[in-house]
Design an enzyme around this catalytic site. Structure first.
Site, PDB file in Angstrom:
ATOM      1  CB  ILE A 142      -1.473  -6.695  -8.208  1.00  0.00           C
ATOM      2  CG1 ILE A 142      -0.236  -8.093  -7.741  1.00  0.00           C
ATOM      3  CG2 ILE A 142      -2.211  -6.243  -8.957  1.00  0.00           C
ATOM      4  CD1 ILE A 142      -1.004  -8.235  -7.355  1.00  0.00           C
ATOM      5  CB  SER A 144      -3.079 -14.557   0.394  1.00  0.00           C
ATOM      6  OG  SER A 144      -1.575 -14.021  -0.190  1.00  0.00           O
ATOM      7  N   GLY A 182       0.790  -1.321   0.084  1.00  0.00           N
ATOM      8  CA  GLY A 182       0.417   0.170  -0.162  1.00  0.00           C
ATOM      9  C   GLY A 182       0.554   0.919  -0.180  1.00  0.00           C
ATOM     10  CG  ASP A 186      -7.000  -7.091  -0.113  1.00  0.00           C
ATOM     11  OD1 ASP A 186      -6.391  -8.173  -0.341  1.00  0.00           O
ATOM     12  OD2 ASP A 186      -6.471  -5.929   0.161  1.00  0.00           O
ATOM     13  CE  LYS A 193      -3.518  -4.334   0.274  1.00  0.00           C
ATOM     14  NZ  LYS A 193      -2.927  -5.863   0.429  1.00  0.00           N
ATOM     15  CB  SER A 239       4.144 -10.526  -5.191  1.00  0.00           C
ATOM     16  OG  SER A 239       4.088  -8.608  -4.128  1.00  0.00           O
TER      17      SER A 239
END
Lengths: 506, 506
Positions: free
Chosen positions: A197, A264, A168, A256, A288, A194
């Protein structure tokens, strides 16, 4: 018998295509299941129908099903109405608000991983979980199911630690400092992360400026056990693949659900062989987790669930109301991180955050006494040991270890924004920063992003440089500029910077 | 510029396919929107990605988008990242449990009708509505939105009446009697109905044995205004098309949220120009509505919502615990209905139900005094006027009016099930009947189905015929037989009929 027509398109599930007349004769409705059989075996697929793309007597087979069955163009196969996957019953059970058992959750995750669910079915599950939520038993079962249905890394060493950010906040390149600091102190930290996104740069995107990040499980294990740390892309290993498929369905509606986030993160880390996990939880306006109370609750869930799945978790609630450091975007962030490692002057916030997180990790595994971790981390950074360690990591991952911060190529097209008045920076808006950086081309264009010359609370004089936008491409710079006029990223002493008819360029 | 590659496959939405590298360069994730522009105009499409089906620099365009834009193979178009449809915000709002305004519901329905939502998004909406439910304001707004976004029929006559069954009970061919009885009494009844989705025969499937049912709106209007009634397939007219798309997403999980059922029925009937509507609500074991209390609540919702959208609704709670009449399956049901119209002996339950419903309809519009409707209906049937009227309807729809019940061709393959003992029929199981008929080929194979020689409460002697299974195809008869052994449709005096090692055949 039906004649196979290969359709080279990924559907995210085992899918096939029937002519409507054949579908009618078989009693197959769109999204019903059919069973395709050849002499090599059989497969249940989701049925789509067409009145034109293929002929009566033919069956179109999409990429996933074709590979699974090893079918060839023109081959003859048998087609029958097939049974629906068992997990549909359990998805419906969740829709009606009932708690799912361990077996039911395993059934759903197995069908997700095995490409047995259509988009409509997967989305129904994701939406139901988002509304009905999962309790901690369900989350634990989901984590176990996701870990078991995927690749795992097992280390011969112990302890194995990692740090993970609940995203975030833009500019969050701390891991490029934290990982080498921890590894330089002899603690094994095989970080996987990751790609971005929705943000301008994930840790993987930033590290990729310095070295390849798509490593196999074997390579991650080897580098971590020899060099002490990695900065790898998790997507290079097939860990908890159900998670990726679920995230794909959450993406269009930006769902989410917290239970899914917990599952996750912990599933990916458990599959990666992590025993000690530090969660960085940026908290504040525009990220977030917006309030400290909320952060504490979320952190407590992480700790408790970690305990139940065998990971020792601690959480650090960090300041998230403005970007971390001054640079946002892959190359700009990699440069800023290298500057910090080289001992060049950078934003305090970056040094403080990276060393605090490294210190907690060292304390968690007893590599530093309680209360001494941060000082050790700062010393490791200052001494140049962290720089030496990241060069080892860069080399081990296949990059050039001789790289220095001034060699990093940032976007060749730049636009500087000057202050129109005297004042101080009241606010830097994360949302606006993210959108502008993405419009400029980040994370795909490595050189794109933003650099802040002033941060929250800084004095600014009229005509002084406040921030710059970088791009690899002139057109994208123009798009980013005009977006910055629509959603100004910096508020100056109660006035919005840049809401003037035209900007000044230098 | 991208080169168009046509992909002749219906996606249920405007969709296109990009090569992954192009998608990365444009910053497009799977399921993001792209805007395709040619000199003829532009269209927002859902983006899919591939690394093989098309080449870099090409854009695959699926059927719906191709037709909308009028694109040709090889044509050059421009492609940009596009905006998400506005309704995604409102779908998310429903997911979080908030009430939607009239404008928000119109936005969703418009995007549904205009193919703007991907399967994942549509499913999220359907699931959210199923869990969060809609209040009556929301349902009224949804009805209005569905009616306005579709074709409408407007009659020059008045009153216009119809009857609609909330499905679930097999053998429910009452409309083939009720419609001609009502029409023969001078009341206009342009019945439209659906084909079977999960049942062995919808009214349209049964009527199709006697005459074509795919009529245009114009033809329905003309036949109703001249002959007095139709038995048409609603799918031949594009009424409330949003409803069909929503039902498609509900189908895989057999979701059937009550708010959506109310909206669906009333929207279709409002679009069809209906002013007076009788709802047949079969109630009992194994149908949609299981208890009378539940039926009363559901009926009350229909009456109240009907009032708010301008349709006068009455509901008849009917017996639904076993099939209506003795025949199930298109041809068997058409034959049974014709026999009743011809005055031949048939099951009382069919005559009673058909005449009761016709009587209520006649009373609703004042064509019969309160309490006299059913007697008038019975007289209309007995006098042969109803038979004459259905022949007019058959002729007007394009069928052969000289047809008689003994000319109807039922399945040439038959299997008779005899009783293994003395007793009485305790129960006929709707679910089992439906599955066996479908396995035998119904509704696609017109001759397939079941015929019951004994019904609930009937005495049965050992060796007596209890029921027969019919099929157009020998293999399907075998499948249906073995299914009937697994899920026996008839329970006899507390014992299950047919759970014996082998059946007797005559």
């Amino acid at each position: 018998m039906f004649k196979v027509r290969l359709i080279d398109m990924k559907q995210g599930a085992y899918e096939a295509l029937l002519h409507v007349e054949d579908a009618n004769e078989l009693g197959v409705h769109p999204l019903d299941r059919i069973k395709i059989s050849s002499d090599k075996g059989s497969l249940i697929c989701v049925a789509n129908t067409t009145d034109s793309m293929i002929k009566k007597g033919e069956i179109g087979v999409f990429t996933e099903a074709r590979h699974e069955m090893g079918l060839a163009e023109g081959e003859e196969v048998n087609v029958l109405l097939g049974e629906k996957p068992a997990s549909l019953k359990f998805i419906k059970k969740k829709i009606t608000g009932q708690k799912l058992s361990r077996d039911e959750i395993y059934s759903i995750i197995k069908d997700v991983v095995n490409n047995n669910l259509s988009d409509i079915e997967l989305s129904a599950y994701v939406t139901a979980v988002s509304i009905r939520e999962m309790d901690s038993d369900e989350i634990v079962n989901m984590i176990d199911a996701m870990v078991e249905n995927g690749e795992k890394i097992t280390f011969d060493k112990s302890p194995i630690v990692d740090v993970h950010s609940i995203g975030g906040v833009p500019g969050n390149k701390y891991a490029l400092l934290t990982i080498p600091i921890v590894a330089a102190n002899g603690v094994t930290i095989p970080k996987t992360s990751s790609r971005a996104i929705t943000s301008p740069s994930g840790i993987s995107d930033t590290m990729e400026v310095l070295a390849p990040v798509a490593l196999t499980a074997q390579k991650i294990k080897h580098i971590a056990e020899t060099v002490g740390g990695t900065l790898a892309w998790g997507g290079g290993v097939n860990m908890a693949p159900a998670d990726d498929k679920i995230i794909r369905a959450e993406y269009p509606l930006s769902l989410d659900p917290r239970g899914q986030v917990l599952a996750s993160v912990l599933a990916k880390k458990k599959a990666a062989g992590i025993q000690y996990l530090l969660i960085d939880m940026p908290t504040g306006r525009g990220v977030k987790v917006e309030t400290e109370d909320d952060a504490r609750r979320f952190a407590q869930d992480f700790v408790e669930l970690g305990r139940r799945v065998g990971i020792k978790v601690e959480c650090a609630i960090t300041y998230g109301s403005q970007p971390v450091g001054r640079a946002i975007g892959p190359a700009l962030e990699a440069r800023e991180a290298l500057m910090a490692l080289e001992g060049k002057p950078v934003s305090n916030s970056l040094i403080e955050k990276s060393c605090s997180l490294a210190g907690i990790l060292l304390e968690m595994v007893g590599a530093a006494e309680r209360g001494k971790g941060r000082a050790i981390a700062e010393e490791t950074l200052k001494s140049g040991k962290a720089l030496a360690k990241i060069k080892e990591i860069i080399q081990a991952q296949g990059g050039d270890p001789s790289v220095t911060s001034d060699q990093i190529k940032v976007g060749q097209f730049k636009f500087d924004v000057l202050s129109q008045e005297d004042g101080y920076v009241e606010k830097i808006d994360n949302y606006s920063v993210i959108q502008i950086c993405r419009m400029a081309g980040a994370p795909k264009d490595k050189g794109a992003g933003m650099l802040f010359h002033k941060k929250q609370g800084n004095q600014v004089k009229k005509g002084e440089l406040v921030y710059s936008i970088y791009a690899d491409n002139e057109k994208k710079l123009e798009w980013a500029k005009s977006l910055a006029q629509k959603i100004p990223p910096v508020s100056l002493g109660g006035m919005v910077l840049g809401r003037v008819p035209d900007y000044k360029t230098i």
